[in-house]
Each structure stands twice: as C-alpha cells, then as structure tokens.
Design a protein around this motif. Structure first.
Motif, PDB file in Angstrom:
ATOM      1  N   HIS A 124     -50.758  75.361  42.814  1.00 22.86           N
ATOM      2  CA  HIS A 124     -50.697  74.169  43.652  1.00 22.86           C
ATOM      3  C   HIS A 124     -51.982  74.017  44.454  1.00 22.86           C
ATOM      4  CE1 HIS A 124     -46.421  73.767  42.737  1.00 22.86           C
ATOM      5  NE2 HIS A 124     -46.301  75.069  42.991  1.00 22.86           N
ATOM      6  N   PHE A 125     -52.430  72.787  44.569  1.00 25.49           N
ATOM      7  CA  PHE A 125     -53.647  72.475  45.299  1.00 25.49           C
ATOM      8  C   PHE A 125     -53.361  71.348  46.296  1.00 25.49           C
ATOM      9  CE2 PHE A 125     -54.803  74.007  41.125  1.00 25.49           C
ATOM     10  CZ  PHE A 125     -55.840  74.906  41.366  1.00 25.49           C
ATOM     11  N   PRO A 126     -54.034  71.360  47.460  1.00 24.48           N
ATOM     12  CA  PRO A 126     -53.877  70.234  48.389  1.00 24.48           C
ATOM     13  C   PRO A 126     -54.571  68.996  47.838  1.00 24.48           C
ATOM     14  CG  PRO A 126     -55.553  71.750  49.184  1.00 24.48           C
ATOM     15  CD  PRO A 126     -54.945  72.401  47.982  1.00 24.48           C
ATOM     16  N   ALA A 127     -54.028  67.813  48.131  1.00 27.88           N
ATOM     17  CA  ALA A 127     -54.664  66.575  47.689  1.00 27.88           C
ATOM     18  C   ALA A 127     -56.016  66.426  48.401  1.00 27.88           C
ATOM     19  CB  ALA A 127     -53.756  65.396  48.025  1.00 27.88           C
ATOM     20  N   PRO A 128     -57.034  65.893  47.734  1.00 25.16           N
ATOM     21  CA  PRO A 128     -57.055  65.368  46.372  1.00 25.16           C
ATOM     22  C   PRO A 128     -57.436  66.409  45.329  1.00 25.16           C
ATOM     23  CG  PRO A 128     -59.159  64.925  47.390  1.00 25.16           C
ATOM     24  CD  PRO A 128     -58.348  65.692  48.410  1.00 25.16           C
ATOM     25  N   TRP A 129     -57.426  67.686  45.707  1.00 23.65           N
ATOM     26  CA  TRP A 129     -57.911  68.719  44.805  1.00 23.65           C
ATOM     27  C   TRP A 129     -56.884  69.108  43.753  1.00 23.65           C
ATOM     28  CZ3 TRP A 129     -62.421  67.643  45.843  1.00 23.65           C
ATOM     29  CH2 TRP A 129     -62.907  67.531  47.144  1.00 23.65           C
ATOM     30  N   ASP A 130     -55.762  68.371  43.688  1.00 22.63           N
ATOM     31  CA  ASP A 130     -54.795  68.597  42.618  1.00 22.63           C
ATOM     32  C   ASP A 130     -55.210  67.906  41.328  1.00 22.63           C
ATOM     33  OD1 ASP A 130     -54.515  66.121  43.740  1.00 22.63           O
ATOM     34  OD2 ASP A 130     -52.329  66.233  44.000  1.00 22.63           O
ATOM     35  N   ASN A 131     -56.395  67.282  41.359  1.00 27.23           N
ATOM     36  CA  ASN A 131     -56.941  66.612  40.176  1.00 27.23           C
ATOM     37  C   ASN A 131     -58.172  67.380  39.706  1.00 27.23           C
ATOM     38  OD1 ASN A 131     -58.844  64.697  38.753  1.00 27.23           O
ATOM     39  ND2 ASN A 131     -57.039  63.361  38.911  1.00 27.23           N
ATOM     40  N   THR A 132     -58.151  67.817  38.445  1.00 25.95           N
ATOM     41  CA  THR A 132     -59.259  68.646  37.949  1.00 25.95           C
ATOM     42  C   THR A 132     -60.583  67.903  37.950  1.00 25.95           C
ATOM     43  OG1 THR A 132     -60.015  70.039  36.123  1.00 25.95           O
ATOM     44  CG2 THR A 132     -58.802  68.025  35.532  1.00 25.95           C
ATOM     45  N   ASP A 133     -60.565  66.569  37.693  1.00 29.84           N
ATOM     46  CA  ASP A 133     -61.815  65.801  37.701  1.00 29.84           C
ATOM     47  C   ASP A 133     -62.431  65.781  39.097  1.00 29.84           C
ATOM     48  OD1 ASP A 133     -61.635  65.246  35.003  1.00 29.84           O
ATOM     49  OD2 ASP A 133     -60.543  63.364  35.313  1.00 29.84           O
ATOM     50  N   ASP A 134     -61.579  65.649  40.123  1.00 28.72           N
ATOM     51  CA  ASP A 134     -62.100  65.660  41.492  1.00 28.72           C
ATOM     52  C   ASP A 134     -62.664  67.035  41.844  1.00 28.72           C
ATOM     53  OD1 ASP A 134     -61.576  63.009  42.062  1.00 28.72           O
ATOM     54  OD2 ASP A 134     -59.557  63.417  42.825  1.00 28.72           O
ATOM     55  N   ARG A 135     -62.003  68.075  41.376  1.00 29.28           N
ATOM     56  CA  ARG A 135     -62.529  69.416  41.654  1.00 29.28           C
ATOM     57  C   ARG A 135     -63.873  69.626  40.972  1.00 29.28           C
ATOM     58  NH1 ARG A 135     -57.082  70.976  40.611  1.00 29.28           N
ATOM     59  NH2 ARG A 135     -57.662  71.966  38.624  1.00 29.28           N
ATOM     60  N   ARG A 136     -64.016  69.127  39.770  1.00 28.25           N
ATOM     61  CA  ARG A 136     -65.298  69.269  39.061  1.00 28.25           C
ATOM     62  C   ARG A 136     -66.390  68.444  39.739  1.00 28.25           C
ATOM     63  NH1 ARG A 136     -65.110  71.797  34.098  1.00 28.25           N
ATOM     64  NH2 ARG A 136     -63.030  72.207  33.232  1.00 28.25           N
ATOM     65  N   ASP A 137     -66.055  67.234  40.185  1.00 28.73           N
ATOM     66  CA  ASP A 137     -67.039  66.413  40.904  1.00 28.73           C
ATOM     67  C   ASP A 137     -67.483  67.120  42.186  1.00 28.73           C
ATOM     68  OD1 ASP A 137     -66.882  64.469  38.987  1.00 28.73           O
ATOM     69  OD2 ASP A 137     -65.522  63.158  40.127  1.00 28.73           O
TER      70      ASP A 137
END
Length: 671
Positions: free
Chosen positions: A418-431
């Motif tokens: 589990h990740f806090p929003a918005p880091w629950d999206n892999t594209d956002d984490r990569r950006d």
C-alpha cells in the motif's frame, strides 16, 4: 486537529508570529517534532500498512560504531568507508526505542511538547494570483534568466526557509523565549513572508511558492533604498507584479533595448497586454549596493536580542585584508571560481524566446558559493519547476530511500503493498523518481562546490615530527592548519548555529589496523568532548587532543565556572526566560552579562598548530606506519540537533553529507 500559536510578547518590526507546523506536517517534513514522537508515528503508520519502510540499513548515522574499544584499535582506513559517522544509538542498545537521548544539557529545561494542530483552513483560490501580482516568484524570472535560476535553485539563499534545521531552531527559540523572538529570524530567512505577515500557525508547506523560495530574486532586485550597514534584515521589497522595474548592477541598457523591441520580440511589459508573449519587467535601474559588500551586511551581520554577535562575517571582512584590497564579498562568493576572487564568467544575461539576447557581460554566479548543504527531502529542495506537479506534502510521503520509482523496486511491487496517494500509481512514482534523480545530481554538484569553497580557504601542512619515531616510545607530532583566505575567519558565518570544522587524524600500523585517532565521533555522532553523552557516561574516552574550530556559547553558572551551552537565553530570576536587553552597553562588549562566545576560529592569513601525543602502547611494532589526516566540516553538531528535537532522518542526512577536506596520508618508518 488543533492549531497552536506561540504568544507574541514583542516584535522588532512587525507584529506577527511565525511558522508553526502541524503534528502531521512535522513528522513527515522532519521539521518540528521530537525524535520520540517521529519514531512512534512511523511505527504506527508502518503497522497499519500505510507506509512502506525503507529497505536496507536502518542505521541512524550509517557505518560501524567508531568508538567501541576494539574498533578504536582496528578497522578500515580513516579515509575510506563511512565508519566515522558512528552508529545508531537505538540499534546499539544505548537507548530504548522512543526515548530521547540522555543529554548533558537537559538542565536547561524540559523539552516542550507541541499540541496537535487543527487542519489548515481551505485556501483562497485567488491567493496565488494575488501573491504573484505583489511578489513575483523566481519561477517567473526563470523564463528570461534560466541560468540565474538554475544556479540559485540549489543555493543556500533558496534553502533559507525550507531548511529543516532552520525550522526546528526557529520553533524552539520561540518556545524557549515564549515568543519574544517574534519575526527576528524570519526577516532574513524569508523576507517575503515577513512582508505578507503570514501567521506562525500557517505551515510552510501551505505557503505560497515565493515564500518557500526564501531569499528569492526580488529579495535583492526589488529593493530600491540603500540601507547602508543596517543589520537584522533591514530592507523592504517593493511590491508589484513582474512588470515593475528591477534593480541591477549595471545601467540597464539591455533591458531598455528589449523594451524598445517589445513588439518584435513578442514581449509583454504591461499587465494590460493580452495574448501570447513573454512577460518581463518594464525597466531597470542601477542599484549600487548590488556591486558592494554592504549589500550583504543586512543579513550577515546580526546581533541577537541579548547582544551577542550571532552573524559576524561582515565585521570580520571589514577588518580583513580583502576589504583593504577592495575585494568584495561578491568577488569570492559570486565569481567564476568558488571562494576565490579570480574573476567572473561572461555570458548573455537574458534569454528571450529561447535565444540569448543582448551583449555578453559579466555574470555573477547565483549559487552564492559557500560551505552549506541541504538535509531537506530531495523532492522539496532544490527548487525544480517539474516538481510542482506534486504538492510539498505529497513529496514528503515519497520514500526515495526505499527505491520508489526505480525499475528494480517497481518490478518487485506486489498487490498487497500500500502506498499513500498519489504514490499508489506506478507512473507517478516513476515520474517522481526522475525528478529526484535530477535534484540529487544538483545536490551532489552543490556539495562538491562547497568542498571547493572551503578548500580555497583552508590548508593543512604536516605531519611535523616533534620526536623520533621509535617502537615502544611515545610519538609527538604536529600539523599546521592555515586560513589561506583574505576575506574572513575560518570558519565564519552563523555562530549561533555552531558549524563544526575539526581535524581528524588517525595512525595506521604495519598490519593496516587503526591504532590511534583524534577527531573521532561517538556512537551518537558527536565529537568526544564535553558535549558527548558517551564521554559523560564513561563509555568513550575524552579526545584530549581534539582540534575543533567551532565557536561555542558560554554562560556563567550561578556557582562555578563557565560552561558551554547550545542555546543562549538572557537568564533572569523569573520563571519564564524572556529575552531582555542587557544592563550594560552590549554593542561595545559584543556580549551581555554572564553570556559570551568562545571563539576558536582562525583569522585571515593566520594559522594554528595542533599538537598530538601518541602513546607508546600503540607503537610496539617496527615497520611502516601511516598517518592519515583530513579536515571535516558539518553545519550542525548532533547534540545541538537533538536538543532542538531534530528527527533521526535529519541527523542521518547531516552526517551523510559531511564534507571532507584536504585528505592526505603520510608513511613513515618506526625503527
């Protein structure tokens, strides 16, 4: 959540209070909560599955514990590895989890507990527009001056208010003095925030971007009155939008030429112009202080309320060789070579429609060369336009140490993580990872320039043998540490923050074991002097040969001799330690009664000769021995960071980024 406001007793220039952080903000920003609270909150979130713990070593300071008895007599070479950073007091069993370190300075009073603030009210949707129209952001200036912005974005000026250490220090000073400090610190660290009269109950995370920029472009270029040698942040930024005239170090012919060709160049010089085009100021005026060292005195020559000269660099400069020769502060701190008056780079001052404009002219480097480095989250600092797609609060939830956004980490993510929003999206984490990587590169470059700046002013010669190296006999050696700068003392700057600069010397025997050392750190990362908990509790021997150039505050006890303290307060018989004016002419004495500063710095072009006595017990074998030496620089001592309730991650970053200067080794034969 409830918000608290520190009561304001008096303020020098503005009747405001300042930046208090909510409990949630501070535990993530690492600005305003004690270690024990930050640790407890982290454990709770981890247990609830809301946060991913960083993977790998959880050591607070990194590396092996330097000062375990066996380690003192062996281990890796002094100039390699992270062993000098000490160990984790919790991991080493010195502290129970959630407990504050036992600090010899605890007698100063209990550590204040912060009430849990309420959530900030909804932001006015027009706030950003209104602020920009009064105090333009550096982001706006960037469109015409990308080189200046890029340099400034990683500078200590840009770091001034977002600094976790500053936030913690300022908050604790408010608490210790019951708010009598007022806006004293903020007038220099965030002049825009001071003029906006933002209350202290507002988190720095929620303030307009121009406030988080600290000493931003308009802090110097939108001042039109010469304040001469006034101090303590005496200056006023002229409000107005981007089109208002700006001050510069030249006559402004380039700006005039651009304004004359505004239609051809598609420039907007008035708020009434609509449509496409690059906005710019409508004029420029020659602001003479920008060309002189007196510009710097406002914030770099500061006396605190009890009368102590806290920032004294300008006074040292005025009485030094550089000033006598006409060398300005700008020549060394904004020139082409960090720390040296070796001239300036020449380039175009502006870029219009992605093309250089105007004549090639002298360029003042806006990195403002200096010894500082950042311990903030790399998503929050350096300033990066691409980082604005996420809020500061979101950035502080991004666990860059765990590898979020890297290919290796993303390929290992499982559905139950589990990740806090918005880091629950892999594209956002990569950006975000790409932004972190770019910022980290700039941080590394800034740290390298800090080393170059310091090495421009410090030299270490030696060793000089005061006795013949013979087995079974003591060895006496000496080094010569010189301040090769003509500008000011070594070190200088904010003595209240107590930057440390010390000599670290180690002896390596024929078997490659480190058998003797001075300038080592204890298990909490402190030097082994009277501020070391380990020394006070008998776990580590005092470093009797320690050569430390740190300036310290001294107070006179009610009974007994002077002793060193971390925070000066004008003590009184009253139960509340208000800051009061001294009863003697402190402007003459430079210190109030019962408080003074013990300076150890080296004057320009002067030197000191530290001497060392190496016992015979460690020189029993014959053969080649090696003496390794380096100067070490750290912006804050760890005992001071603990006293103002810095988090373990703040302390870890402070030690990870410690600067090593003039590293060298010398091999000699013991017969």
């Amino acid at each position: 959540m409830r918000q608290i406001a520190i009561p304001l007793i008096c303020a020098g220039f503005a009747t405001i209070t300042w930046l208090s952080l909510s409990a949630d903000d501070s535990s993530r920003l690492q600005l305003a909560r004690p270690v024990r609270i930050a640790a407890a909150q982290s454990d709770r979130l981890a247990n609830e599955g809301k946060l991913q713990r960083p993977r790998g070593d959880d050591d607070l300071l990194g590396g092996d514990d330097l000062l375990i008895a066996d380690d003192l007599l062996g281990g890796d070479d002094l100039l390699g590895g992270d062993d000098l950073l000490g160990g984790d007091p919790m991991a080493d069993g010195l502290l129970s989890e959630g407990a504050m370190p036992s600090d010899p300075l605890d007698y100063l009073g209990p550590k204040p507990e912060l009430a849990k603030p309420e959530a900030s009210p909804a932001k006015d949707p027009h706030e950003a527009l209104w602020t920009e129209n009064c105090y333009p952001s550096a982001e706006t200036c960037r469109s015409c001056h990308p080189k200046h912005y890029d340099e400034w974005s990683v500078s200590s000026h840009a770091y001034a208010v977002i600094s976790p250490m500053f936030q913690r220090f300022e908050q604790v000073m408010q608490e210790y003095t019951q708010g009598t400090v007022g806006s004293f610190c903020m007038r220099c660290h965030s002049p825009v925030a001071t003029q906006l009269e933002i209350p202290r109950t507002t988190s720095v995370l929620d303030m307009p971007p121009v406030v988080r920029e600290g000493v931003t472009c308009i802090s110097c270029h939108r001042v039109n009155e010469h304040y001469w040698r006034g101090s303590n942040g005496d200056r006023r930024i002229e409000p107005g939008d981007i089109h208002q005239p700006v001050g510069g170090g030249s006559c402004g012919t380039g700006v005039a030429e651009a304004v004359a060709k505004a239609d051809e160049l598609k420039l907007k010089t008035s708020p009434h112009q609509t449509g496409p085009g690059q906005a710019m100021h409508s004029g420029s005026f020659f602001y003479e202080p920008l060309t002189k060292s007196d510009l710097c005195v406002s914030c770099h020559q500061v006396a605190v309320h009890p009368g102590i000269g806290l920032e004294i660099v300008h006074a040292q400069y005025r009485h030094g060789p550089a000033a006598a020769k006409g060398i300005s502060c700008q020549d060394c701190h904004m020139g082409a070579v960090p720390g040296k008056p070796d001239g300036y780079e020449y380039c175009h001052a502006a870029v219009i429609n992605e093309k250089p404009f105007g004549e090639v002219k002298k360029h003042s480097n806006h990195t403002f060369w200096g010894p500082g480095y950042s311990i903030a989250h790399p998503g929050v600092f350096p300033h990066n336009p691409k980082a604005k797609q996420f809020t500061p609060r979101q950035w502080l939830d991004f666990d860059y140490r765990a590898g979020w956004g890297t290919d290796e980490f993303e390929q290992s993510v499982t559905p139950d993580m589990h990740f806090p929003a918005p880091w629950d999206n892999t594209d956002d984490r990569r950006d975000a990872r790409r932004i972190i990587a770019a910022n980290q590169q700039k941080i590394d470059e800034k740290r390298s320039s800090a080393v170059i700046t310091l090495e421009a002013g410090v030299d270490v010669k030696g060793p000089f043998f005061l006795s013949e190296p013979r087995s079974g006999t003591p060895l006496k050696i000496a080094y010569q540490v010189s301040n090769t700068s003509e500008g000011h003392n070594l070190p200088t700057g904010s003595l209240g923050a107590q930057p440390q600069l010390w000599l670290n010397v180690a002896l390596i025997d024929p078997d490659g074991r480190r058998v003797w050392e001075s300038g080592y750190l204890d298990s909490m990362g402190d030097l082994a002097d009277m501020n070391s908990v380990d020394v006070a509790q008998g776990r580590v021997p005092r470093d009797k040969d320690l050569f430390n150039l740190q300036t310290k505050f001294l107070i006179n006890n009610v009974r007994g001799t002077d002793r060193e303290v971390a925070l000066p307060v004008n003590f009184s018989v009253d139960p509340i330690p208000f800051l009061r004016p001294g009863a003697v002419p402190v402007s003459v004495l430079n210190h109030p009664p019962l408080i003074r500063m013990e300076a150890h710095s080296i004057a320009p072009l002067d030197h000191r000769t530290p001497k060392y006595h190496i016992p015979a017990s460690v020189i029993q074998k014959k053969g080649p021995y090696r003496l390794s030496v380096r100067m070490r620089s750290r912006m804050e001592p760890n005992y001071f960071m603990r006293q103002i309730h810095s988090t373990p991650d703040m302390i870890r970053r402070m030690n990870e980024n410690m600067l090593d200067l003039r590293t060298r080794s010398h091999t000699f034969i013991v017969r």
